[in-house]
Design a protein around this motif. Structure first.
Motif, PDB file in Angstrom:
ATOM      1  N   ALA A  57       0.842  -1.207   0.000  1.00 56.95           N
ATOM      2  CA  ALA A  57       0.000   0.000   0.000  1.00 56.95           C
ATOM      3  C   ALA A  57       0.871   1.248   0.000  1.00 56.95           C
ATOM      4  N   LEU A  58       0.272   2.341  -0.492  1.00 57.19           N
ATOM      5  CA  LEU A  58       0.883   3.672  -0.459  1.00 57.19           C
ATOM      6  C   LEU A  58      -0.132   4.653   0.097  1.00 57.19           C
ATOM      7  N   ALA A  59       0.357   5.701   0.750  1.00 61.16           N
ATOM      8  CA  ALA A  59      -0.539   6.765   1.216  1.00 61.16           C
ATOM      9  C   ALA A  59       0.272   8.038   1.420  1.00 61.16           C
ATOM     10  N   VAL A  60      -0.413   9.166   1.308  1.00 63.77           N
ATOM     11  CA  VAL A  60       0.196  10.454   1.625  1.00 63.77           C
ATOM     12  C   VAL A  60      -0.271  10.844   3.022  1.00 63.77           C
ATOM     13  N   TYR A  61       0.688  11.161   3.885  1.00 69.85           N
ATOM     14  CA  TYR A  61       0.400  11.586   5.251  1.00 69.85           C
ATOM     15  C   TYR A  61       1.501  12.568   5.661  1.00 69.85           C
ATOM     16  N   ASN A  62       1.131  13.653   6.310  1.00 70.38           N
ATOM     17  CA  ASN A  62       2.093  14.682   6.740  1.00 70.38           C
ATOM     18  C   ASN A  62       2.987  15.139   5.585  1.00 70.38           C
ATOM     19  N   ASN A  63       2.390  15.246   4.418  1.00 71.39           N
ATOM     20  CA  ASN A  63       3.088  15.749   3.242  1.00 71.39           C
ATOM     21  C   ASN A  63       4.255  14.862   2.795  1.00 71.39           C
ATOM     22  N   GLU A  64       4.138  13.542   3.060  1.00 69.97           N
ATOM     23  CA  GLU A  64       5.138  12.572   2.624  1.00 69.97           C
ATOM     24  C   GLU A  64       4.421  11.315   2.138  1.00 69.97           C
ATOM     25  N   VAL A  65       5.123  10.528   1.331  1.00 69.85           N
ATOM     26  CA  VAL A  65       4.585   9.258   0.842  1.00 69.85           C
ATOM     27  C   VAL A  65       5.015   8.145   1.794  1.00 69.85           C
ATOM     28  N   TYR A  66       4.033   7.415   2.305  1.00 72.57           N
ATOM     29  CA  TYR A  66       4.282   6.269   3.179  1.00 72.57           C
ATOM     30  C   TYR A  66       4.069   4.988   2.391  1.00 72.57           C
ATOM     31  N   VAL A  67       4.925   4.015   2.675  1.00 69.97           N
ATOM     32  CA  VAL A  67       4.931   2.758   1.930  1.00 69.97           C
ATOM     33  C   VAL A  67       4.797   1.602   2.918  1.00 69.97           C
ATOM     34  N   ALA A  68       3.834   0.722   2.657  1.00 67.18           N
ATOM     35  CA  ALA A  68       3.625  -0.450   3.498  1.00 67.18           C
ATOM     36  C   ALA A  68       4.411  -1.626   2.926  1.00 67.18           C
ATOM     37  N   ALA A  69       5.138  -2.307   3.804  1.00 70.16           N
ATOM     38  CA  ALA A  69       5.946  -3.457   3.418  1.00 70.16           C
ATOM     39  C   ALA A  69       5.353  -4.719   4.041  1.00 70.16           C
ATOM     40  N   LYS A  70       5.026  -5.695   3.207  1.00 65.73           N
ATOM     41  CA  LYS A  70       4.439  -6.931   3.724  1.00 65.73           C
ATOM     42  C   LYS A  70       5.373  -7.563   4.750  1.00 65.73           C
ATOM     43  N   ASN A  71       4.837  -7.804   5.936  1.00 62.21           N
ATOM     44  CA  ASN A  71       5.544  -8.431   7.058  1.00 62.21           C
ATOM     45  C   ASN A  71       6.715  -7.611   7.595  1.00 62.21           C
ATOM     46  N   GLU A  72       6.916  -6.399   7.085  1.00 65.42           N
ATOM     47  CA  GLU A  72       8.073  -5.586   7.489  1.00 65.42           C
ATOM     48  C   GLU A  72       7.685  -4.235   8.081  1.00 65.42           C
ATOM     49  N   GLY A  73       6.420  -3.896   8.086  1.00 64.98           N
ATOM     50  CA  GLY A  73       6.019  -2.638   8.694  1.00 64.98           C
ATOM     51  C   GLY A  73       5.867  -1.489   7.730  1.00 64.98           C
ATOM     52  N   LEU A  74       6.268  -0.323   8.178  1.00 67.90           N
ATOM     53  CA  LEU A  74       5.981   0.922   7.489  1.00 67.90           C
ATOM     54  C   LEU A  74       7.269   1.681   7.176  1.00 67.90           C
ATOM     55  N   TYR A  75       7.298   2.281   5.980  1.00 69.68           N
ATOM     56  CA  TYR A  75       8.431   3.080   5.527  1.00 69.68           C
ATOM     57  C   TYR A  75       7.911   4.420   5.032  1.00 69.68           C
ATOM     58  N   VAL A  76       8.798   5.406   4.990  1.00 68.67           N
ATOM     59  CA  VAL A  76       8.471   6.702   4.411  1.00 68.67           C
ATOM     60  C   VAL A  76       9.480   6.959   3.292  1.00 68.67           C
ATOM     61  N   LEU A  77       9.011   7.562   2.211  1.00 65.77           N
ATOM     62  CA  LEU A  77       9.867   7.862   1.075  1.00 65.77           C
ATOM     63  C   LEU A  77      10.410   9.282   1.234  1.00 65.77           C
ATOM     64  N   ARG A  78      11.727   9.371   1.446  1.00 67.16           N
ATOM     65  CA  ARG A  78      12.383  10.670   1.608  1.00 67.16           C
ATOM     66  C   ARG A  78      13.563  10.755   0.649  1.00 67.16           C
ATOM     67  N   GLU A  79      13.560  11.800  -0.167  1.00 68.44           N
ATOM     68  CA  GLU A  79      14.623  12.000  -1.155  1.00 68.44           C
ATOM     69  C   GLU A  79      14.826  10.738  -1.986  1.00 68.44           C
ATOM     70  N   ASN A  80      13.707  10.138  -2.391  1.00 64.68           N
ATOM     71  CA  ASN A  80      13.680   8.945  -3.237  1.00 64.68           C
ATOM     72  C   ASN A  80      14.313   7.715  -2.593  1.00 64.68           C
TER      73      ASN A  80
END
Length: 161
Positions: A57-80
């Protein structure tokens, strides 16, 4: 409506029978998500971001792109670059099926463990009667309505509002 392929904009990447599951416009870019790769389309270029996990999954929150990783939790995309979120252990070994901004936080839905609210860098329980139903009926999608209500789509028992 005219079809325009963007494949020619992708350099040094081999497609392996990918299906695109989500398209997310954000600022001047458009993100495309398959299970194995993220693509960032901006201007006349496409950047390939190859995570070392399955993207659910992907979502925009707090003006950033958040990325869901199966079985690994949550990541944020910063400077690619994908940066791990602190305390992501809460989501270890879970499949995030959807994420939406909600109540000044990010409502995170999991396939078999209901929802959590990510707010102020903390994961908070989503304590509602609905959460037990979502755990039982396998949450698939979340849609916040303009009325403040939330629609939850499940695999095993339709939708709940």
């Amino acid at each position: 409506m005219n079809y325009t392929t963007l494949t020619s904009l992708i350099k040094n990447h081999t497609f392996t029978s990918e299906e695109f599951w989500q398209i997310l416009p954000f600022k001047e870019s458009v993100y495309f998500r398959s299970f194995s790769t993220l693509y960032k389309y901006e201007g006349e270029k496409i950047m390939v971001i190859d995570p070392e996990f399955v993207v659910t999954a992907l979502a925009v929150y707090n003006n950033e792109v958040y990325v869901a990783a199966k079985n690994e939790g949550l990541y944020v995309l910063r400077e690619n670059q994908l940066k791990s979120i602190a305390n992501k252990e809460v989501l270890k070994n879970q499949t995030i099926t959807d994420m939406v901004p909600f109540d000044n936080g990010l409502l995170i839905g999991t396939q078999l463990n209901g929802c959590l609210l990510f707010k102020d860098d903390a994961f908070l329980p989503f304590n509602t009667d609905m959460n037990n139903r979502l755990k039982e009926h396998q949450l698939n999608k979340i849609l916040p309505l303009d009325t403040g209500e939330i629609v939850f789509g499940t695999i095993k028992n339709g939708i709940y509002i």
